[in-house]
Design an enzyme around this catalytic site. Structure first.
Site, PDB file in Angstrom:
ATOM      1  N   LYS A 101       0.830  -1.204   0.000  1.00  0.00           N
ATOM      2  CA  LYS A 101       0.000   0.000   0.000  1.00  0.00           C
ATOM      3  C   LYS A 101       0.863   1.252   0.000  1.00  0.00           C
ATOM      4  O   LYS A 101       0.554   2.247  -0.672  1.00  0.00           O
ATOM      5  CB  LYS A 101      -0.950  -0.029   1.195  1.00  0.00           C
ATOM      6  N   GLN A 145      -5.013  -2.019   9.677  1.00  0.00           N
ATOM      7  CA  GLN A 145      -4.737  -3.306   9.045  1.00  0.00           C
ATOM      8  C   GLN A 145      -5.286  -4.451   9.893  1.00  0.00           C
ATOM      9  O   GLN A 145      -4.972  -4.573  11.073  1.00  0.00           O
ATOM     10  CB  GLN A 145      -3.228  -3.482   8.840  1.00  0.00           C
ATOM     11  N   ASP A 168     -11.537   2.447   4.137  1.00  0.00           N
ATOM     12  CA  ASP A 168     -11.763   1.003   4.056  1.00  0.00           C
ATOM     13  C   ASP A 168     -13.251   0.681   3.938  1.00  0.00           C
ATOM     14  O   ASP A 168     -13.619  -0.442   3.581  1.00  0.00           O
ATOM     15  CB  ASP A 168     -11.185   0.310   5.291  1.00  0.00           C
TER      16      ASP A 168
END
Length: 341
Positions: A101, A145, A168
Site C-alpha cells: 500500500k 490493518q 476502508d
C-alpha cells in the site's frame, strides 16, 4: 470451452508509472448508482478479444488515472491526499500488505503515514493513534490493518475511525447506507468495489444477470452482494449452511468466491460461459518456491478456466484492484474534504 479473458496482475510500480500521461483536466471519477468509481478512459474490451496475459490491466489504468488526478489537485490547490495505516503486531502477511500500500501511494503521489505498534500494544494505544489521525488535516484516509491481536475489540477500534476518513468502508454507517435504497455511503469497501470495477472495465454486463456470492463476510461477501444488487443483478449468497451449493452456483452468470477455502469451487460448479472472480488468497505448500508455499484461490483455476468465459488469477487478479480502490477512496476523501471538483 477455454477462458478467453483473464484479469491479470500488472501492478508493478514500473508498469503503473508508464500510464501516467493522461488528459490531466478530464474528470476521472464517475458515479454509478450512487457509488463513485474511477472513470474509464478506454472503451470496454469485448471479453472474447482480450488475450489471457494482457498488458492493459484495470489496475494499471486506475493507478495512472489516480496519479493524474492527484497531480491536478496538487497543482490547483496545493493539497496532496494523505493515507494513514495503523499496523499492530508482526504478522508477515500484514506487513507485506502495508508495504504494498505504501509503494502504491508513492506511485500515484499520495502521502503515506504509518504507525506500527507491537503485538502486546493496548487497545487504548491503537485508539490514540486513530484519534491523532482523525484530527490531522493532512490525513484524508485511515486504514487499520486487519486482523488485530485477539485481545483487542476489532469493532470498537474500527468504529473509532472518523466516517469522513473511513476509506476502508467498514464503518457501520457506511455499510448501512450501502444496504439501503436511496442512501449513499461515503466509501465502499475496497475489495468489493474492485470486484465490481473489474466487471465494469471489461464491459461485462451485470444488470439482469444471475450472480452468486460464495461467502458472507462483512469484509467482502456481504458488501459485494449489496453492490451487485445496486447494479440490478439477481443475487444469491452461498454460505456454510447452504444446501446444494454446487447446484446453486452452477446457475450463475457471475460467480464471486470469497470464502477462504482452497480450491473449494470446482469446474463442475461453473456454468459454461460464466464469469468468475476469485477473491480467495490461500497458501499451500510448495517446496519449489523459495518461500515454501504458493498462493491459490477459492476456485480451482485449472478446472474453472476450461469452463468460464473469464476468470481472475490468484495472485494478481483482485489484489491489485483492491489497492487501486483504496487509492481511489483516499482521493475521493481528499476532494470531498477540500471541496475540490
Amino acid at each position: 470451452m477455454s477462458a478467453s479473458m483473464v484479469f491479470t496482475d500488472c501492478s508493478s510500480s514500473t508498469n503503473a508509472a508508464r500510464l501516467l500521461p493522461l488528459r490531466r483536466r478530464s474528470p476521472l471519477l464517475r458515479t454509478n448508482n450512487g457509488v463513485v468509481f474511477p472513470r474509464r478512459l478506454i472503451n470496454p474490451i469485448p471479453p472474447r478479444s482480450l488475450a489471457i496475459h494482457s498488458s492493459s490491466s484495470p489496475s494499471q489504468l486506475s493507478w495512472g488515472e489516480i496519479a493524474a488526478e492527484v497531480l491536478r489537485m496538487k497543482d490547483a490547490i496545493g493539497t496532496v491526499p494523505g493515507l494513514a495505516v495503523i499496523l499492530v503486531g508482526d504478522r508477515e502477511e500484514s506487513a507485506t500488505y502495508v508495504s504494498k500500500k505504501k509503494e502504491a501511494c508513492e506511485v500515484v503521489g499520495i502521502n503515506s503515514f504509518e504507525v506500527h505498534l507491537p503485538e502486546d500494544a493496548t487497545e487504548q494505544e491503537v485508539l490514540n493513534s486513530i484519534s491523532g489521525f482523525n484530527e490531522d488535516p493532512s490525513v484524508h484516509g485511515i486504514l487499520v490493518q486487519l486482523p488485530l491481536p485477539s485481545h483487542m475489540d476489532e469493532q470498537n477500534i474500527l468504529n473509532a475511525v472518523s466516517i469522513e476518513k473511513d476509506v476502508d468502508g467498514f464503518h457501520p454507517l457506511n455499510i448501512g447506507c450501502l444496504a439501503m435504497r436511496g442512501r449513499e455511503p461515503l466509501f465502499v469497501p475496497c475489495t468489493p468495489k474492485g470486484c465490481i470495477e473489474l466487471l465494469h472495465r471489461y464491459g461485462i454486463p451485470i444488470k439482469g444477470k444471475r450472480a452468486v456470492v460464495i461467502g458472507r463476510s462483512n469484509i467482502v461477501g456481504m458488501p459485494v452482494a449489496l453492490l451487485l444488487q445496486r447494479e440490478d443483478a439477481t443475487v444469491s449468497i452461498v454460505h456454510s449452511r447452504t444446501k446444494n451449493p454446487e447446484e446453486l452456483t452452477r446457475q450463475a452468470d457471475i460467480v464471486i468466491a470469497a470464502v477462504g477455502k482452497t480450491n473449494m469451487v470446482r469446474g463442475s460448479w461453473i456454468k459454461p460461459g460464466a464469469v468468475v472472480i476469485d477473491v480467495g488468497i490461500n497458501p499451500v505448500e510448495d517446496k519449489k518456491k523459495l518461500s515454501g508455499f504458493r498462493l491459490v484461490g477459492d476456485v480451482c483455476y485449472k478446472e474453472a478456466k476450461e469452463i468460464a468465459s473469464a476468470i481472475t488469477p490468484v495472485p494478481g487478479g483482485v489484489g491489485p484492484m483492491t489497492i487501486a480502490m483504496l487509492l481511489c477512496n483516499t482521493l475521493i476523501s481528499a476532494k470531498r474534504i477540500h471541496n475540490f471538483q
